[in-house]
Design a protein around this motif. Structure first.
Motif, PDB file in Angstrom:
ATOM      1  N   GLU A 128      12.006   6.777  13.127  1.00  0.00           N
ATOM      2  CA  GLU A 128      13.157   6.020  13.618  1.00  0.00           C
ATOM      3  C   GLU A 128      14.037   6.892  14.514  1.00  0.00           C
ATOM      4  OE1 GLU A 128      16.747   3.185  11.920  1.00  0.00           O
ATOM      5  OE2 GLU A 128      16.145   4.947  10.782  1.00  0.00           O
ATOM      6  N   SER A 129      14.268   8.128  14.129  1.00  0.00           N
ATOM      7  CA  SER A 129      15.085   9.037  14.948  1.00  0.00           C
ATOM      8  C   SER A 129      14.446   9.267  16.306  1.00  0.00           C
ATOM      9  CB  SER A 129      15.257  10.378  14.231  1.00  0.00           C
ATOM     10  OG  SER A 129      15.937  10.201  13.017  1.00  0.00           O
ATOM     11  N   ALA A 130      13.125   9.509  16.315  1.00  0.00           N
ATOM     12  CA  ALA A 130      12.415   9.744  17.576  1.00  0.00           C
ATOM     13  C   ALA A 130      12.422   8.493  18.454  1.00  0.00           C
ATOM     14  CB  ALA A 130      10.982  10.178  17.287  1.00  0.00           C
ATOM     15  N   PHE A 131      12.277   7.323  17.836  1.00  0.00           N
ATOM     16  CA  PHE A 131      12.296   6.045  18.557  1.00  0.00           C
ATOM     17  C   PHE A 131      13.617   5.877  19.301  1.00  0.00           C
ATOM     18  CE2 PHE A 131      13.825   1.617  18.315  1.00  0.00           C
ATOM     19  CZ  PHE A 131      12.876   0.962  19.086  1.00  0.00           C
ATOM     20  N   HIS A 132      14.728   6.084  18.593  1.00  0.00           N
ATOM     21  CA  HIS A 132      16.042   5.897  19.219  1.00  0.00           C
ATOM     22  C   HIS A 132      16.324   6.981  20.258  1.00  0.00           C
ATOM     23  CE1 HIS A 132      17.232   2.408  16.959  1.00  0.00           C
ATOM     24  NE2 HIS A 132      17.011   3.021  15.806  1.00  0.00           N
ATOM     25  N   ALA A 133      15.887   8.212  19.979  1.00  0.00           N
ATOM     26  CA  ALA A 133      16.124   9.309  20.927  1.00  0.00           C
ATOM     27  C   ALA A 133      15.406   9.053  22.249  1.00  0.00           C
ATOM     28  CB  ALA A 133      15.662  10.629  20.309  1.00  0.00           C
ATOM     29  N   GLN A 134      14.163   8.567  22.163  1.00  0.00           N
ATOM     30  CA  GLN A 134      13.411   8.308  23.401  1.00  0.00           C
ATOM     31  C   GLN A 134      14.022   7.166  24.196  1.00  0.00           C
ATOM     32  OE1 GLN A 134       9.172   7.479  22.906  1.00  0.00           O
ATOM     33  NE2 GLN A 134       8.744   8.564  24.798  1.00  0.00           N
ATOM     34  N   ARG A 135      14.461   6.121  23.517  1.00  0.00           N
ATOM     35  CA  ARG A 135      15.089   4.993  24.210  1.00  0.00           C
ATOM     36  C   ARG A 135      16.415   5.414  24.878  1.00  0.00           C
ATOM     37  NH1 ARG A 135      13.483  -0.183  23.128  1.00  0.00           N
ATOM     38  NH2 ARG A 135      15.592  -1.027  23.013  1.00  0.00           N
ATOM     39  N   ARG A 140       3.503   1.546  11.002  1.00  0.00           N
ATOM     40  CA  ARG A 140       2.557   1.574   9.877  1.00  0.00           C
ATOM     41  C   ARG A 140       2.106   3.006   9.593  1.00  0.00           C
ATOM     42  NH1 ARG A 140       0.673  -3.531  12.362  1.00  0.00           N
ATOM     43  NH2 ARG A 140      -0.993  -2.423  13.460  1.00  0.00           N
ATOM     44  N   ASP A 141       1.822   3.761  10.662  1.00  0.00           N
ATOM     45  CA  ASP A 141       1.411   5.164  10.493  1.00  0.00           C
ATOM     46  C   ASP A 141       2.530   5.986   9.860  1.00  0.00           C
ATOM     47  OD1 ASP A 141      -1.016   4.526  11.671  1.00  0.00           O
ATOM     48  OD2 ASP A 141      -0.481   5.364  13.642  1.00  0.00           O
ATOM     49  N   ALA A 142       3.778   5.744  10.293  1.00  0.00           N
ATOM     50  CA  ALA A 142       4.917   6.501   9.767  1.00  0.00           C
ATOM     51  C   ALA A 142       5.146   6.208   8.288  1.00  0.00           C
ATOM     52  CB  ALA A 142       6.173   6.186  10.576  1.00  0.00           C
ATOM     53  N   GLU A 194       0.795  -1.231   0.000  1.00  0.00           N
ATOM     54  CA  GLU A 194       0.000   0.000   0.000  1.00  0.00           C
ATOM     55  C   GLU A 194       0.827   1.279   0.000  1.00  0.00           C
ATOM     56  OE1 GLU A 194      -2.394  -0.794   3.483  1.00  0.00           O
ATOM     57  OE2 GLU A 194      -3.930  -1.834   2.303  1.00  0.00           O
ATOM     58  N   ALA A 195       2.022   1.251   0.579  1.00  0.00           N
ATOM     59  CA  ALA A 195       2.853   2.466   0.639  1.00  0.00           C
ATOM     60  C   ALA A 195       4.283   2.070   0.983  1.00  0.00           C
ATOM     61  CB  ALA A 195       2.306   3.435   1.686  1.00  0.00           C
ATOM     62  N   ARG A 196       5.186   3.005   0.731  1.00  0.00           N
ATOM     63  CA  ARG A 196       6.593   2.826   1.108  1.00  0.00           C
ATOM     64  C   ARG A 196       7.104   4.107   1.735  1.00  0.00           C
ATOM     65  NH1 ARG A 196       9.104  -1.287  -2.195  1.00  0.00           N
ATOM     66  NH2 ARG A 196       7.721  -1.936  -3.881  1.00  0.00           N
ATOM     67  N   SER A 197       8.122   3.942   2.573  1.00  0.00           N
ATOM     68  CA  SER A 197       8.863   5.096   3.086  1.00  0.00           C
ATOM     69  C   SER A 197      10.319   4.658   3.172  1.00  0.00           C
ATOM     70  CB  SER A 197       8.333   5.524   4.453  1.00  0.00           C
ATOM     71  OG  SER A 197       8.994   6.692   4.900  1.00  0.00           O
ATOM     72  N   GLY A 198      11.114   5.077   2.202  1.00  0.00           N
ATOM     73  CA  GLY A 198      12.450   4.501   2.070  1.00  0.00           C
ATOM     74  C   GLY A 198      12.315   3.030   1.736  1.00  0.00           C
ATOM     75  N   GLY A 199      13.007   2.172   2.504  1.00  0.00           N
ATOM     76  CA  GLY A 199      12.887   0.731   2.285  1.00  0.00           C
ATOM     77  C   GLY A 199      11.709   0.095   3.004  1.00  0.00           C
ATOM     78  N   ALA A 200      11.093   0.837   3.943  1.00  0.00           N
ATOM     79  CA  ALA A 200       9.997   0.282   4.747  1.00  0.00           C
ATOM     80  C   ALA A 200       8.722   0.174   3.909  1.00  0.00           C
ATOM     81  CB  ALA A 200       9.758   1.160   5.968  1.00  0.00           C
ATOM     82  N   ARG A 201       7.948  -0.894   4.158  1.00  0.00           N
ATOM     83  CA  ARG A 201       6.765  -1.206   3.352  1.00  0.00           C
ATOM     84  C   ARG A 201       5.528  -1.317   4.224  1.00  0.00           C
ATOM     85  NH1 ARG A 201       8.159  -5.427  -0.956  1.00  0.00           N
ATOM     86  NH2 ARG A 201       6.913  -6.895   0.258  1.00  0.00           N
ATOM     87  N   LEU A 202       4.446  -0.712   3.781  1.00  0.00           N
ATOM     88  CA  LEU A 202       3.139  -0.838   4.424  1.00  0.00           C
ATOM     89  C   LEU A 202       2.272  -1.711   3.532  1.00  0.00           C
ATOM     90  CD1 LEU A 202       1.065   0.240   6.630  1.00  0.00           C
ATOM     91  CD2 LEU A 202       0.413   1.937   4.915  1.00  0.00           C
ATOM     92  N   ASP A 252      15.693  -4.240  16.963  1.00  0.00           N
ATOM     93  CA  ASP A 252      15.857  -5.193  15.855  1.00  0.00           C
ATOM     94  C   ASP A 252      14.682  -5.068  14.879  1.00  0.00           C
ATOM     95  OD1 ASP A 252      18.134  -6.313  17.041  1.00  0.00           O
ATOM     96  OD2 ASP A 252      17.001  -7.920  18.005  1.00  0.00           O
ATOM     97  N   ILE A 253      13.482  -4.961  15.434  1.00  0.00           N
ATOM     98  CA  ILE A 253      12.269  -4.906  14.622  1.00  0.00           C
ATOM     99  C   ILE A 253      12.240  -3.634  13.777  1.00  0.00           C
ATOM    100  CG2 ILE A 253       9.757  -4.642  14.782  1.00  0.00           C
ATOM    101  CD1 ILE A 253       9.825  -6.664  17.082  1.00  0.00           C
ATOM    102  N   VAL A 254      12.560  -2.499  14.403  1.00  0.00           N
ATOM    103  CA  VAL A 254      12.572  -1.233  13.659  1.00  0.00           C
ATOM    104  C   VAL A 254      13.608  -1.292  12.535  1.00  0.00           C
ATOM    105  CG1 VAL A 254      13.066   1.249  13.846  1.00  0.00           C
ATOM    106  CG2 VAL A 254      11.665   0.119  15.588  1.00  0.00           C
ATOM    107  N   GLY A 255      14.782  -1.838  12.837  1.00  0.00           N
ATOM    108  CA  GLY A 255      15.825  -1.955  11.811  1.00  0.00           C
ATOM    109  C   GLY A 255      15.436  -2.895  10.686  1.00  0.00           C
ATOM    110  N   ALA A 256      14.717  -3.954  11.017  1.00  0.00           N
ATOM    111  CA  ALA A 256      14.281  -4.902   9.989  1.00  0.00           C
ATOM    112  C   ALA A 256      13.214  -4.285   9.084  1.00  0.00           C
ATOM    113  CB  ALA A 256      13.749  -6.178  10.643  1.00  0.00           C
ATOM    114  N   VAL A 257      12.249  -3.584   9.682  1.00  0.00           N
ATOM    115  CA  VAL A 257      11.201  -2.928   8.888  1.00  0.00           C
ATOM    116  C   VAL A 257      11.819  -1.880   7.974  1.00  0.00           C
ATOM    117  CG1 VAL A 257       9.180  -1.403   9.030  1.00  0.00           C
ATOM    118  CG2 VAL A 257       9.337  -3.417  10.513  1.00  0.00           C
ATOM    119  N   LYS A 258      12.789  -1.147   8.485  1.00  0.00           N
ATOM    120  CA  LYS A 258      13.503  -0.138   7.675  1.00  0.00           C
ATOM    121  C   LYS A 258      14.104  -0.776   6.423  1.00  0.00           C
ATOM    122  CE  LYS A 258      17.448   3.043   8.031  1.00  0.00           C
ATOM    123  NZ  LYS A 258      18.498   3.563   8.945  1.00  0.00           N
TER     124      LYS A 258
END
Length: 375
Positions: free
Chosen positions: A360-367, A348-350, A9-17, A253-259
């Motif tokens: 991804e940047s916000a995810f890593h910054a918060q962690r 999916r929203d992103a 349905e959509a892409r953002s870089g390598g990530a797929r929805l 790991d999951i975020v990196g794999a989806v990317k």
């Protein structure tokens, strides 16, 4: 019966929805599949698993063939009815568990003979028998039977194993037969060798499957090596079919794999961690065993809407873990599965907004901030 299909349905870089349609409902991708090894996600009711947002569960061929047996589950109406789960189920082929759990196994071209880890009884698992067991279970997505060598292994051993798995994949496809509404996924092998991964993907594509898995990762090679492999491996697989990374993993790991173009994942981590006092939150991992939580009236994660965070304090969760109470594993498992599904929805929203890099940047910054300071 709804045919099995995948819509990108959509892409953002390598990530797929995307969306996988099955006879038992749709699966939103990227998707995380909770693991229901022995026809149960440990410490959870099926309706509670559904309430976390899970669209699909994983069941385990090896464990179910040994106990209570696939034949018994079939007589009792199939795995969905047996475990009270009406949504899709994916079953693995049993190959990984045979390699990692079974005793005195013997590998031949035909398949694997092994002794049960439960009672020492002798069994044989072949591509044909794996397909038969998964048919008796009635799973919606069936995995081809493969061999997964433990890493590290020599290049020759990895190549030999991969080529055997490709021959088994062809036999799995033949034995699967014509089953409208059900899907068979092939499994790419090849360790960390790029040319072997490409050879494996080519062999699988020639056979033809409804989806494709990336196997043989998350087996101790480390995140950097896994991501290096995922930089190229998904691209060897057909664009118009779902891509499933088996046995992954931690949230990063999951975020990196989806990317890197992965659509489906599974892991025992959220449920296993919940039973051992570990909670996954937006700010990283929280060890509820630690004494710092003893007098803390705050929730695990104030932004989380799961029952553990809505109704219970860190002090209570610390107490019931220390007291060995069953509710500890129940609440922490529910929280962890809820967090994982929230993470999938956020990705999916992103992707839909073509904003995966910002997510991804916000995810890593918060962690990186770490847990809230102690009281």
């Amino acid at each position: 019966m709804t045919p099995f299909s995948f819509t990108l349905e959509a892409r953002s870089g390598g990530a797929r929805l995307g969306r996988i349609d099955t006879a038992r409902g749709a699966i939103r991708t990227p998707a995380f599949m909770p693991v229901g090894t022995a026809a149960t996600v440990k410490a959870m009711l099926p309706e509670s698993v559904a309430a976390t947002g899970a669209d699909i569960l994983l069941g385990n061929t090896y464990h179910l063939m040994l106990r209570p047996t696939a034949e018994r589950i079939d007589r009792l109406g199939g795995l969905h009815r047996f475990m009270n789960w009406s949504k899709p189920i994916l079953t693995d082929s049993g190959g990984f568990q045979v390699m990692s759990l079974a005793g005195l196994r013997k590998l031949t071209e035909k398949g694997v003979t092994f002794k049960s880890h439960i009672d020492g009884s002798k069994h044989e698992l072949t591509p044909e028998r794996s397909m038969e067991i998964q048919r008796l279970l009635g799973s919606d997505i069936v995995m081809a039977f493969d061999e997964c060598p433990a890493l590290p292994a020599s290049r020759d051993r990895i190549a030999e194993s991969m080529q055997l798995s490709m021959r088994w994949a062809a036999r799995s496809r033949d034995a699967f037969g014509d089953r409208p509404g059900h899907a068979l996924f092939g499994i790419m092998q090849g360790g960390l060798e790029k040319d072997l991964r490409e050879e494996s993907a080519r062999a699988l594509t020639e056979i033809g499957f409804e989806g494709y898995a990336i196997g043989g990762l998350a087996v101790g090679e480390g995140q950097e090596a896994m991501f290096d492999c995922l930089d190229y491996a998904p691209g060897f697989l057909p664009e118009d079919r779902p891509r499933y990374l088996m046995g992954v993993g931690k949230p990063d790991d999951i975020v990196g794999a989806v990317k890197r173009g992965v659509d489906m994942m599974d892991c025992v981590l959220p449920s296993r961690s919940g039973r051992t006092g570990q909670a996954w939150t937006r700010r990283g991992q929280v060890n509820i065993k630690n004494a710092r939580h003893m007098d803390d009236s705050r929730p695990l994660d104030e932004a989380c809407s799961c029952p553990a965070c809505r109704h219970y304090s860190r002090a209570y969760l610390h107490h019931v873990y220390r007291a060995g109470e069953m509710i500890s594993g129940m609440l922490l498992t529910w929280h962890n599965l809820h967090y994982y599904q929230e993470l999938m929805q956020a990705m999916r929203d992103a992707i839909a907004a073509d904003a995966f890099d910002a997510f991804e940047s916000a995810f890593h910054a918060q962690r990186a901030e770490g847990d809230i300071p102690p009281l």
